[in-house]
Design an enzyme around this catalytic site. Structure first.
Site, mmCIF file in Angstrom:
data_model
loop_
_atom_site.group_PDB
_atom_site.id
_atom_site.type_symbol
_atom_site.label_atom_id
_atom_site.label_comp_id
_atom_site.label_asym_id
_atom_site.label_seq_id
_atom_site.Cartn_x
_atom_site.Cartn_y
_atom_site.Cartn_z
ATOM 1 N N CYS A 99 -50.330 32.994 -21.380
ATOM 2 C CA CYS A 99 -48.928 33.377 -21.149
ATOM 3 C C CYS A 99 -48.033 32.139 -21.101
ATOM 4 C CB CYS A 99 -48.803 34.173 -19.855
ATOM 5 S SG CYS A 99 -47.110 34.660 -19.502
ATOM 6 N N CYS A 196 -50.587 39.403 -13.521
ATOM 7 C CA CYS A 196 -49.373 40.213 -13.344
ATOM 8 C C CYS A 196 -49.462 41.578 -14.012
ATOM 9 C CB CYS A 196 -48.151 39.444 -13.820
ATOM 10 S SG CYS A 196 -48.006 39.274 -15.615
#
Ligand SMILES: Nc1ncnc2c1ncn2[C@@H]1O[C@H](COP(=O)(O)OP(=O)(O)OP(=O)(O)O)[C@@H](O)[C@H]1O
Length: 364
Positions: A99, A196
């Site tokens: 990410c 997340c």
């Protein structure tokens, strides 16, 4: 200076925006919409829909502009799909590195430059300061929140442009106190969770949807191929694990404790061996990122005596690391350990990050 703050809607990046504003910078907030909020109903995650609203409320409170960027497609391809594919190869992935590199420090950083910003700041807990060779990355003051391991792939050029104001903070309480003092609406918001995009601890459900074969049952075997038991999906295992081996360990009560030594993805087999005999001292790294030495053509390849960290929350081990061809390196540990393919091996000299790469155990 004009500076873009990557705002997740959490306390950390909100405080970063507030601190930089107080220092007199021209702050622009930006939040990435990372996945479909219709499905993302969980709280405490960095990218749920609620968090976008929180980031906007903080930006309003601070009186700064705020952009929301649709990065859903990019996040799905470069983070979520790769996460599942990694399990399908028998690896143990680190999605936060993908990410940072595939979304935050590429798309968002590019946007910061397009907006004429001179820097981009995040709420990561890591320190960055100028050293003799250029900008260095260090562990933060608050070692409980250390995110340097997840940031090893940050290139020198990215590091030049990035700022991490929370690296100097003594602890999270101090960060919350600043948020409180600034009157930020997120001051008491709970911390975000580890990954997340998966609800509390259930990454398995997500991986099963994308790569169902990784949750199919198979054999647990010893190094000679003798079947010792059954497992319920390779995605539930990592190298060095001794849990979830059924009664293999209880059966051998009085015998030698077994642990996972290899995940044979094509054959859907988990290979186990006795702990003391199954550690390794040598393995390779791929996709090396170096934050030390200039590495220019004609320079000797780097050979470092340094500390290496093989998992997010693991002690540092002493090793020799030798640069090899094609962005690879060979690690030679002083003492055996249980590295897992797909995990990062990050190189440290005391608090300084010297570089790192992804662990590979195949011969190539
Ligand atoms: N959806 C997002 N949009 C923009 N930036 C983000 C987003 N998610 C995370 N970030 C940035 O990456 C940093 C580290 O993300 P991480 O998920 O580790 O959050 P965190 O440490 O809990 O911080 P925070 O309290 O700001 O959520 C954040 O502080 C923020 O700067």
């Amino acid at each position: 200076m004009r500076i873009l703050v990557a705002m997740s809607g959490g306390v950390d990046s909100s405080v970063v925006a507030g601190l930089l504003k107080d220092e007199g910078h021209e702050v622009i907030g930006a939040t990435l919409q990372l996945y479909d909020h219709g499905q993302a109903t969980k709280t405490g995650s960095c990218c749920a829909g609620r968090d976008i609203m929180d980031a906007r409320a903080v930006a309003d409170r601070l009186g700064i502009p705020h952009y929301v960027i649709d990065a859903e497609e990019r996040f799905r391809r470069s983070v979520i799909d790769r996460f599942a594919e990694s399990y399908a190869r028998g690896e143990t992935p680190v999605p936060c590195v993908a990410c940072n590199q595939g979304v935050k420090f590429s798309d968002l950083l590019g946007m910061a430059r397009d907006l004429g910003c001179e820097a981009m700041a995040t709420g990561h807990y890591v320190r960055r300061h100028a050293g003799a060779e250029g900008v260095e990355m260090h562990r933060p003051v608050d070692l409980d929140r250390d995110q340097s391991w997840f940031l090893f792939a940050t290139t020198s050029a990215q590091l030049d442009f990035l700022r991490f104001p929370l690296g100097e903070m003594p602890d999270k309480e101090a960060v919350r106190a600043v948020a409180m003092k600034m009157g930020l609406p997120v001051a008491s918001k709970p911390d975000s969770q580890d990954i997340c995009f998966v609800p509390q601890g259930s990454y398995v459900d997500l991986v099963e949807t994308l790569r169902p074969e990784t949750l199919e049952a198979g054999d647990i075997v010893d190094a000679t191929g003798r079947v010792l038991g059954r497992h319920d999906g390779i995605a539930r295992y990592t190298i060095g694990q001794s849990k979830r081996l059924g009664d293999i360990n209880t059966k051998s009560a009085g015998g030698v404790r077994q642990m996972v030594t290899r995940i044979d993805a094509p054959a859907r087999r988990i290979v186990v061996g006795p702990r003391d005999a199954s550690g390794r001292t040598e393995f390779r790294l791929r996709d090396m990122n170096w934050l030390v030495g200039n590495g220019q053509a004609g320079e000797a390849r780097r050979t470092l005596r340094c500390g290496v960290q093989l998992r997010a929350r693991e002690a540092v081990r002493q090793a020799w690391v030798m640069e090899s061809d094609d962005g690879q390196a060979v690690v030679r540990l002083d003492e055996p350990a249980w590295p897992a393919p797909g995990q990062a091996c990050v190189l440290y000299a005391d608090t300084r990050v010297l570089g790192g790469g992804f662990i590979r155990l195949d011969a190539a």
